[in-house]
Design an enzyme around this catalytic site. Structure first.
Site, PDB file in Angstrom:
ATOM      1  N   GLU A 260       1.725  -2.866   5.876  1.00  0.00           N
ATOM      2  CA  GLU A 260       1.744  -3.967   6.833  1.00  0.00           C
ATOM      3  C   GLU A 260       3.172  -4.511   6.891  1.00  0.00           C
ATOM      4  OE1 GLU A 260      -1.633  -6.856   6.576  1.00  0.00           O
ATOM      5  OE2 GLU A 260      -2.071  -5.722   4.758  1.00  0.00           O
ATOM      6  N   ARG A 485      -4.139   0.784  -8.733  1.00  0.00           N
ATOM      7  CA  ARG A 485      -2.882   0.158  -8.323  1.00  0.00           C
ATOM      8  C   ARG A 485      -1.895   0.162  -9.487  1.00  0.00           C
ATOM      9  NH1 ARG A 485      -3.821  -5.638  -5.699  1.00  0.00           N
ATOM     10  NH2 ARG A 485      -1.660  -5.276  -5.147  1.00  0.00           N
ATOM     11  N   LYS A 495       2.608 -11.535  -1.681  1.00  0.00           N
ATOM     12  CA  LYS A 495       3.627 -11.906  -0.693  1.00  0.00           C
ATOM     13  C   LYS A 495       3.645 -13.408  -0.449  1.00  0.00           C
ATOM     14  CE  LYS A 495       3.332  -7.437   1.671  1.00  0.00           C
ATOM     15  NZ  LYS A 495       2.893  -6.733   2.888  1.00  0.00           N
TER      16      LYS A 495
END
Length: 792
Positions: A260, A485, A495
């Protein structure tokens, strides 16, 4: 069952407590595993971990078509007929093609039940395999080990052999043929190629037929990734969809990295980049970089640019650069088709009402939306109104008609389109409705003929909705596979939280070297090769874990130790006057950039009457356990022929040390000193020393391993000493030559070891007028210490 009962049940089959808790959070997997344990008949008794692991594999990988035979498959495991994950995978595949009862004999034959592959058979099969590939093995050496192992797993005689035994035998015979690893097996990075221009649209380029696969990590031929299907092995709702797919791709592996563009990439993305680009390369395929640009409110051009730059900095080249927005027209047309098939409807519920209908905070009864069964023509008309901008934001949405009663929250009539009056960076104001990730992602994978949709574990529950949408629209369906992950302690990667750190001034931008964004790690001087090596050695699993910072820093340190020159730096200088040398004394010493490595070259440094050492290397009060400089004590200066002895300390009126007076021990009878320390000399003719504008010492940004767990919030956990700035530091003149190697604006590529201090790089805040100029303002960043910090 209550959550605590499920955790106890899962632990009874061998799952560790943390993994059991993570499984319970995944409602669909938890239900599947509970049913699998029940069908296996071991709810009360539990089982050995080896059996439990296979039951877990079955529960997490069983397909919809095979789930009707879950009981049979579970009992085949508990009865010890199936003893490996390979057999479980074969059993699932067999069950998918069986509509009625399973025939035991056919099942046993298809799944290798009762087949025993002896050590002698493994040895013979591997010997034959290596003999057929001997020339390539001798040529490629250990770079060929991964492909050799992958090929060995496909040998018919070894299909049901123990995977570990096959791997060990292969490695044993490889060593016998080419010997252990040596300098020939060290991967040397080639010169960086000129960047090609970015693609801003989909090209009509056909898939090439060949691609080189050099230096491919073994992670793609071992463990979970080695078990993934081959192109063409994923069943479609219509056979002709696969026929078309294979015709268009030629059977190539196609993956994608789909970030993204709403922030900068972090170290976790380094794993995703390595997995997606690396898996494609390992199988002679190709990888897209696809920007998931469906949320114009959060997207900025600088993020797009940074993402591509970061991918290429890590050493990967996208086959094509595409955007989800490339497909906005096609996605819209398919949304209309979905409505026509009565598999989507326009909903006027508020987000709060949707939440309550999905069970609310208490997880209560779920109810269908009142708009769910509105006529198809009515939903088509309402969707047209959405497109025409006749509704406010959040007033209406297009939702997919899935299954609100499913145990999987990702099946509770997800939103496909929402109204958003924000111009898009590529389509401007053409659209006021935008597709969601849940609607867009699988369809873009389908459009691009992706064979392996590789993503992290938080998307595991999305797999069912991913497949549902492709099948509902009868389009080609890729396979989704989830892996763990990359998570590191002592930092945050959210973020939103990083943005808070930036906007409130706790750090100096997204590339502040205390962060673990990839631009920050790059600025700190961390080499991309170290990041890739770290990621690849961690490998791929299907359970989450958190990595300690020192483990990451070890990879960085090991790479730097092998690849960067060494210089003498004095962070906190103290002046020394050598009283028995003439005022104009200057001796030129030839110093290697790295001892015992002539390939690094050498340089000249001056030694004079005035030198500087670090204050940490001097004490006024000596002690028996102290081996550096003190009054009356002798130490060696690195590379200088003779040692020095401190004979006096000169102080100002306030008692501060102005300089030390030392004697150069160039006469006979002086013992070899126990310690050698770094230094820099004063010589105007050589522009020595090099005065540093700043030396920035970076430590952990947070005090604890999990800042997010702090009761007062993550900001309360910030380490006040995360950045120490030294001014007045001095460096030897060899730094000029190292700095001259800088290419363009890649300041961080100037890396070196400051002897006895740490590894440093040049920061972009440096001002360089011209080589060797005293007007230069050099700013250094410490990359890592020379040794692991015990406080970490």
């Amino acid at each position: 069952m209550a959550d605590n009962e499920l955790i106890a049940l899962f632990q009874a089959i061998g799952l560790k407590e943390q993994r059991a808790k993570e499984t319970v959070k995944n409602k669909k997997l938890a239900l599947n595993l509970q049913n699998t344990i029940s069908e296996a008949g071991i709810t009360q008794s539990g089982c050995d971990k080896s059996v439990g692991d296979l039951l877990y594999t079955l529960a997490s990988t069983v397909s919809k078509d095979a789930s009707t035979h879950l009981g049979y498959l579970a009992r085949a495991i508990s009865d010890n007929r199936l003893n490996s994950s390979e057999q479980v995978a074969a059993a699932i595949k067999f069950a998918e093609t069986t509509n009625e009862g399973i025939n035991d004999e056919e099942f046993n034959r298809a799944c290798g039940v009762g087949v025993v592959v002896t050590p002698d058979q493994i040895t013979a099969a591997i010997a034959k395999h290596l003999e057929a590939n001997k020339d390539a093995l001798i040529s490629e050496r250990y770079k060929f080990l991964g492909p050799l192992l992958a090929q060995a797993r496909q040998i018919p005689e070894l299909r049901w052999a123990n995977g570990v035994a096959v791997k060990n035998e292969l490695e044993k015979q490889v060593i016998a043929i080419i010997g252990p690893k040596d300098e020939r097996d060290v991967v040397v990075k080639g010169k960086k190629k000129d960047k090609e221009s970015k693609s801003t649209s989909i090209s009509n380029q056909k898939i090439p037929t060949e691609s080189k696969t050099n230096s491919i990590p073994n992670m793609f031929f071992e463990g979970e990734l080695s078990k993934l299907h081959k192109p063409g092995g994923n069943k479609q709702v219509k056979p002709e969809l696969m026929e078309k797919h294979l015709k268009e791709t030629g059977g190539k592996v196609l993956t994608r990295f789909p970030p993204e563009p709403n922030g900068f990439l972090h170290i976790g993305h380094a794993k995703a980049i390595n997995v997606n680009f690396g898996y494609a390369k390992a199988h002679n395929g190709f990888c897209y970089l696809r920007y998931d640009d469906t949320n114009p409110e959060a997207e900025e051009e600088r993020y797009f640019d940074s993402i591509l730059e970061t991918v290429e900095w890590l050493g990967f080249k996208p086959w094509k650069v595409t955007y989800s927005s490339d497909y906005f027209d096609k996605l819209y047309e398919l949304a209309i088709e979905l409505i026509k098939r009565d598999k989507a409807y326009v909903c006027s519920c508020t987000p709060e009402e949707m939440h309550e209908m999905r069970g609310g905070d208490s997880g209560g009864e779920r109810k269908e939306c009142v708009h769910r069964n509105r006529p198809v023509e009515e939903s088509l008309a309402e969707f047209q109104k959405m497109k025409e901008g006749r509704y406010k934001e959040s007033e209406v949405t297009l939702r997919m008609k899935m299954d609100i009663q499913s145990g999987n929250p990702q099946f509770w009539d997800l939103v496909a389109y929402r109204v958003l009056y924000t111009p898009h960076h590529r389509t401007d104001d053409k659209w006021c409705i935008y597709p969601t990730y849940d609607y867009t992602h699988c369809l873009c994978d389908s459009f691009e003929n992706i064979t392996h949709s590789l993503c992290t574990l938080e998307f595991r529950m999305s797999r069912e909705s991913y497949y549902w949408l492709c099948d509902a629209l009868e389009v080609y369906k890729p396979v989704q596979f989830e892996y763990n992950r990359l998570q590191i302690n002592n930092t945050i990667m959210s973020k939103r939280k990083i943005l808070k750190l930036v906007t409130e001034g706790y750090v100096k931008g997204w590339d502040d070297p205390r962060l673990y964004t990839l631009p920050a790690l790059r600025r700190r001087g961390v080499p991309p090769e170290a990041i890739n090596g770290f990621v690849q050695d961690l490998g791929v699993t299907t359970s989450n874990s958190t990595i300690q910072v020192p483990r990451f820093e070890k990879y960085v340190r090991d790479y730097l130790d092998a690849h960067v020159p060494r210089l003498m730096i004095v962070i906190d200088p103290i002046k020394i006057v050598i009283e028995n040398l003439p005022d104009d004394y200057v001796e030129e010493l030839t110093v290697p950039f790295k001892p015992k490595d002539s390939s690094m070259g050498e340089h000249t440094v001056p030694f004079s009457r005035i030198v500087y050492i670090d204050k940490s290397d001097f004490r006024e009060q000596d002690s028996p356990d102290y081996f550096r400089l003190a009054v009356g004590k002798t130490v060696g200066l690195l590379y200088v022929p003779h040692c020095i002895t401190c004979i006096d300390v000169v102080k100002d009126a306030d008692g501060n040390i102005q300089h030390l007076v030392c004697r150069y021990e160039n006469g006979p009878g002086v013992k070899k000193p126990k310690t050698y320390i770094q230094w820099v000399a004063e010589s105007s003719r050589h522009n020595s020393p090099v005065c540093l504008h700043e030396a920035r010492i970076y430590n952990n940004l947070f005090n604890s391993e999990n800042p997010a767990a702090q009761p007062n919030g993550f900001l309360a956990d910030i380490n006040p000493n995360s950045l120490e700035v030294a001014t007045g530091s001095l460096a030897e003149v060899g730094l000029h030559e190292v700095v001259s190697r800088k290419t363009k604006n890649d300041y961080e590529s100037v890396r070196f070891q400051a002897i006895r201090v740490g590894y440093f790089c040049l920061d972009k805040d440096s001002v360089i007028e011209e080589p060797h100029s005293k007007a230069n303002q050099l700013v250094l960043n410490r990359i890592v210490t020379l040794k692991e910090d015990p406080k970490k």
